[in-house]
Motif scaffolding. Structure first.
Motif, mmCIF file in Angstrom:
data_model
loop_
_atom_site.group_PDB
_atom_site.id
_atom_site.type_symbol
_atom_site.label_atom_id
_atom_site.label_comp_id
_atom_site.label_asym_id
_atom_site.label_seq_id
_atom_site.Cartn_x
_atom_site.Cartn_y
_atom_site.Cartn_z
ATOM 1 N N ALA A 97 50.361 65.257 17.815
ATOM 2 C CA ALA A 97 49.420 64.901 18.879
ATOM 3 C C ALA A 97 48.285 64.003 18.382
ATOM 4 O O ALA A 97 47.445 63.566 19.171
ATOM 5 C CB ALA A 97 48.834 66.170 19.499
ATOM 6 N N MET A 98 48.255 63.707 17.098
ATOM 7 C CA MET A 98 47.208 62.858 16.549
ATOM 8 C C MET A 98 47.388 61.410 16.995
ATOM 9 O O MET A 98 48.501 61.004 17.346
ATOM 10 C CB MET A 98 47.206 62.948 15.021
ATOM 11 C CG MET A 98 46.914 64.336 14.493
ATOM 12 S SD MET A 98 46.583 64.329 12.722
ATOM 13 C CE MET A 98 44.919 63.679 12.695
ATOM 14 N N PRO A 99 46.316 60.615 16.977
ATOM 15 C CA PRO A 99 46.433 59.199 17.348
ATOM 16 C C PRO A 99 47.496 58.509 16.487
ATOM 17 O O PRO A 99 47.564 58.735 15.267
ATOM 18 C CB PRO A 99 45.041 58.641 17.059
ATOM 19 C CG PRO A 99 44.131 59.823 17.153
ATOM 20 C CD PRO A 99 44.923 60.991 16.659
ATOM 21 N N PRO A 100 48.318 57.668 17.102
ATOM 22 C CA PRO A 100 49.394 56.991 16.338
ATOM 23 C C PRO A 100 48.887 56.240 15.112
ATOM 24 O O PRO A 100 49.583 56.175 14.088
ATOM 25 C CB PRO A 100 50.006 56.034 17.367
ATOM 26 C CG PRO A 100 49.704 56.663 18.693
ATOM 27 C CD PRO A 100 48.369 57.333 18.533
ATOM 28 N N GLY A 101 47.667 55.692 15.196
ATOM 29 C CA GLY A 101 47.120 54.947 14.066
ATOM 30 C C GLY A 101 46.881 55.802 12.845
ATOM 31 O O GLY A 101 46.802 55.286 11.722
ATOM 32 N N LEU A 102 46.743 57.116 13.037
ATOM 33 C CA LEU A 102 46.610 58.046 11.921
ATOM 34 C C LEU A 102 47.948 58.703 11.595
ATOM 35 O O LEU A 102 48.339 58.812 10.430
ATOM 36 C CB LEU A 102 45.570 59.123 12.251
ATOM 37 C CG LEU A 102 44.133 58.672 12.445
ATOM 38 C CD1 LEU A 102 43.254 59.862 12.825
ATOM 39 C CD2 LEU A 102 43.582 58.007 11.185
ATOM 40 N N ARG A 103 48.642 59.107 12.638
ATOM 41 C CA ARG A 103 49.883 59.872 12.436
ATOM 42 C C ARG A 103 50.926 59.089 11.641
ATOM 43 O O ARG A 103 51.650 59.665 10.818
ATOM 44 C CB ARG A 103 50.460 60.263 13.803
ATOM 45 C CG ARG A 103 51.808 60.995 13.751
ATOM 46 C CD ARG A 103 51.672 62.353 13.092
ATOM 47 N NE ARG A 103 52.941 63.061 13.030
ATOM 48 C CZ ARG A 103 53.813 62.972 12.029
ATOM 49 N NH1 ARG A 103 53.551 62.169 10.988
ATOM 50 N NH2 ARG A 103 54.931 63.659 12.044
ATOM 51 N N ARG A 104 51.001 57.784 11.870
ATOM 52 C CA ARG A 104 52.066 57.018 11.217
ATOM 53 C C ARG A 104 51.903 56.928 9.699
ATOM 54 O O ARG A 104 52.843 56.576 8.998
ATOM 55 C CB ARG A 104 52.160 55.621 11.813
ATOM 56 C CG ARG A 104 51.010 54.675 11.468
ATOM 57 C CD ARG A 104 51.359 53.245 11.865
ATOM 58 N NE ARG A 104 50.289 52.317 11.559
ATOM 59 C CZ ARG A 104 49.390 51.899 12.445
ATOM 60 N NH1 ARG A 104 49.444 52.345 13.689
ATOM 61 N NH2 ARG A 104 48.449 51.037 12.091
ATOM 62 N N HIS A 105 50.704 57.261 9.196
ATOM 63 C CA HIS A 105 50.478 57.169 7.752
ATOM 64 C C HIS A 105 50.797 58.475 7.004
ATOM 65 O O HIS A 105 50.664 58.516 5.778
ATOM 66 C CB HIS A 105 49.022 56.787 7.474
ATOM 67 C CG HIS A 105 48.678 55.394 7.901
ATOM 68 N ND1 HIS A 105 49.310 54.285 7.392
ATOM 69 C CD2 HIS A 105 47.776 54.944 8.801
ATOM 70 C CE1 HIS A 105 48.806 53.202 7.954
ATOM 71 N NE2 HIS A 105 47.870 53.567 8.816
ATOM 72 N N PHE A 106 51.182 59.516 7.741
ATOM 73 C CA PHE A 106 51.566 60.769 7.079
ATOM 74 C C PHE A 106 53.028 61.053 7.365
ATOM 75 O O PHE A 106 53.450 61.114 8.517
ATOM 76 C CB PHE A 106 50.703 61.941 7.559
ATOM 77 C CG PHE A 106 51.073 63.249 6.903
ATOM 78 C CD1 PHE A 106 50.549 63.593 5.665
ATOM 79 C CD2 PHE A 106 51.962 64.131 7.513
ATOM 80 C CE1 PHE A 106 50.893 64.790 5.042
ATOM 81 C CE2 PHE A 106 52.317 65.334 6.898
ATOM 82 C CZ PHE A 106 51.781 65.662 5.667
ATOM 83 N N GLU A 107 53.785 61.265 6.287
ATOM 84 C CA GLU A 107 55.195 61.648 6.413
ATOM 85 C C GLU A 107 55.393 62.986 5.723
ATOM 86 O O GLU A 107 55.032 63.151 4.554
ATOM 87 C CB GLU A 107 56.098 60.596 5.762
ATOM 88 C CG GLU A 107 56.056 59.236 6.429
ATOM 89 C CD GLU A 107 56.995 58.250 5.759
ATOM 90 O OE1 GLU A 107 57.746 58.674 4.854
ATOM 91 O OE2 GLU A 107 56.969 57.059 6.134
ATOM 92 N N GLY A 108 55.949 63.942 6.470
ATOM 93 C CA GLY A 108 56.164 65.276 5.928
ATOM 94 C C GLY A 108 57.625 65.670 5.910
ATOM 95 O O GLY A 108 58.501 64.905 6.354
ATOM 96 N N PHE A 109 57.873 66.876 5.417
ATOM 97 C CA PHE A 109 59.254 67.352 5.318
ATOM 98 C C PHE A 109 59.929 67.364 6.692
ATOM 99 O O PHE A 109 61.135 67.157 6.792
ATOM 100 C CB PHE A 109 59.287 68.757 4.712
ATOM 101 C CG PHE A 109 59.192 68.773 3.206
ATOM 102 C CD1 PHE A 109 58.461 67.819 2.524
ATOM 103 C CD2 PHE A 109 59.840 69.758 2.469
ATOM 104 C CE1 PHE A 109 58.361 67.827 1.138
ATOM 105 C CE2 PHE A 109 59.757 69.782 1.080
ATOM 106 C CZ PHE A 109 59.021 68.814 0.414
ATOM 107 N N GLY A 110 59.147 67.632 7.736
ATOM 108 C CA GLY A 110 59.710 67.640 9.078
ATOM 109 C C GLY A 110 60.090 66.268 9.584
ATOM 110 O O GLY A 110 60.803 66.145 10.583
ATOM 111 N N ASP A 111 59.607 65.221 8.931
ATOM 112 C CA ASP A 111 59.952 63.846 9.301
ATOM 113 C C ASP A 111 61.149 63.328 8.514
ATOM 114 O O ASP A 111 61.675 62.261 8.828
ATOM 115 C CB ASP A 111 58.752 62.915 9.045
ATOM 116 C CG ASP A 111 57.526 63.329 9.832
ATOM 117 O OD1 ASP A 111 57.634 63.481 11.050
ATOM 118 O OD2 ASP A 111 56.457 63.514 9.205
#
Length: 267
Positions: A97-111
């Motif tokens: 639910a985070m803004p796309p401009g922030l979310r796209r810079h984090f990649e986790g195991f669920g991704d």
């Protein structure tokens, strides 16, 4: 059942397990010595309960509890992992639910797929599959600039999500540290009296609270990561550093501590 002379709490990757091949052969003499003295070894890792359960069995430690996902949960002794993951799903909803401009810079195991987790961690494919079976936390990597990282972490904190840097990943969770769980486990070994002394070993920033809270701490040398700063317990003599990395350093320091602590107790 009697209170053990002390309890060992150990990080895994880069500490009891070799950073490259995840073996613990070099630590076998120290593990045998602890077993002979009736000392429990509590695995304390960012790994999930499904990952730790078979490893705990291979290490002949199923009679000991384990601290999972950086202190977000405990795997009780002799039990199979709980497969509920409500906390993890809630964490993923907040993240997505985070803004796309922030979310796209984090990649986790669920991704990542299991193959991608295997590639990034060096784990065998089956172990990578278990690593994706998360119950409480999300390890990942930040790929954006530092100033955006600060905004990302601040927004997560506003949602009750904390971030901790380990040897490989930035891990998100709803809190709880290895030190918090260590205190719980020690109470379980107290048997109505004073808790036994704690020995803690680790190599990364997410081990610092555990090292500081232990009666005896060991920073295991890790040539693959940034060296931990001098901790307060080092000045007081409660925390020391190994000269060898990984399981060889673990073995070196545990054998030394067993000799010291059993001599004091007269065992």
């Amino acid at each position: 059942m009697s209170t053990p002379p002390f309890v060992v709490f150990s990080d895994l990757d880069g500490t009891l397990l070799d950073h490259e091949d995840y073996t613990w052969t070099a630590a076998l003499p120290a593990l045998a010595k602890l077993r002979a003295h009736g000392v429990p070894v509590v695995l304390a890792s960012s790994k999930t309960a499904p990952e730790i359960a078979p490893l705990r069995e291979q290490l002949r430690l199923t009679h000991c509890p384990a601290i999972v996902e950086n202190g977000a949960g405990i795997l009780p002794p002799g039990t199979a992992p709980d497969t509920s993951n409500a906390a993890y799903l809630r964490l993923r909803r907040i993240l997505d639910a985070m803004p796309p401009g922030l979310r796209r810079h984090f990649e986790g195991f669920g991704d990542w797929s299991a193959d991608e987790v295997a590639e990034r961690t060096g784990l065998p494919p089956e172990d990578a599959r278990l690593a994706r079976q998360r119950g409480f936390s999300e390890p990942g990597v930040w790929t954006g600039p530092a100033e955006l990282r600060s905004r990302f972490l601040a927004q997560l904190e506003a949602e009750g999500v904390s971030a901790r840097l380990g040897g490989r990943f930035l891990t998100l969770s709803f809190g709880g540290t290895k030190a918090d769980r260590m205190a719980e486990v020690l109470e379980g070994y107290a048997l109505g009296g004073a808790p036994p002394p704690a020995v803690a070993l680790g190599d990364a920033p997410n081990d610092v609270e555990m090292l500081n809270a232990a009666d005896h701490g060991v920073i295991v040398a890790n040539p693959h990561g940034s060296e931990l700063p001098v901790l307060a317990g080092e000045r007081a003599g409660r925390i020391r550093r190994s000269t060898k990395p990984g399981p060889a350093g673990w073995n070196e320091m545990i054998l030394r501590l067993v000799s010291e602590l059993t001599a004091r107790s007269g065992d």
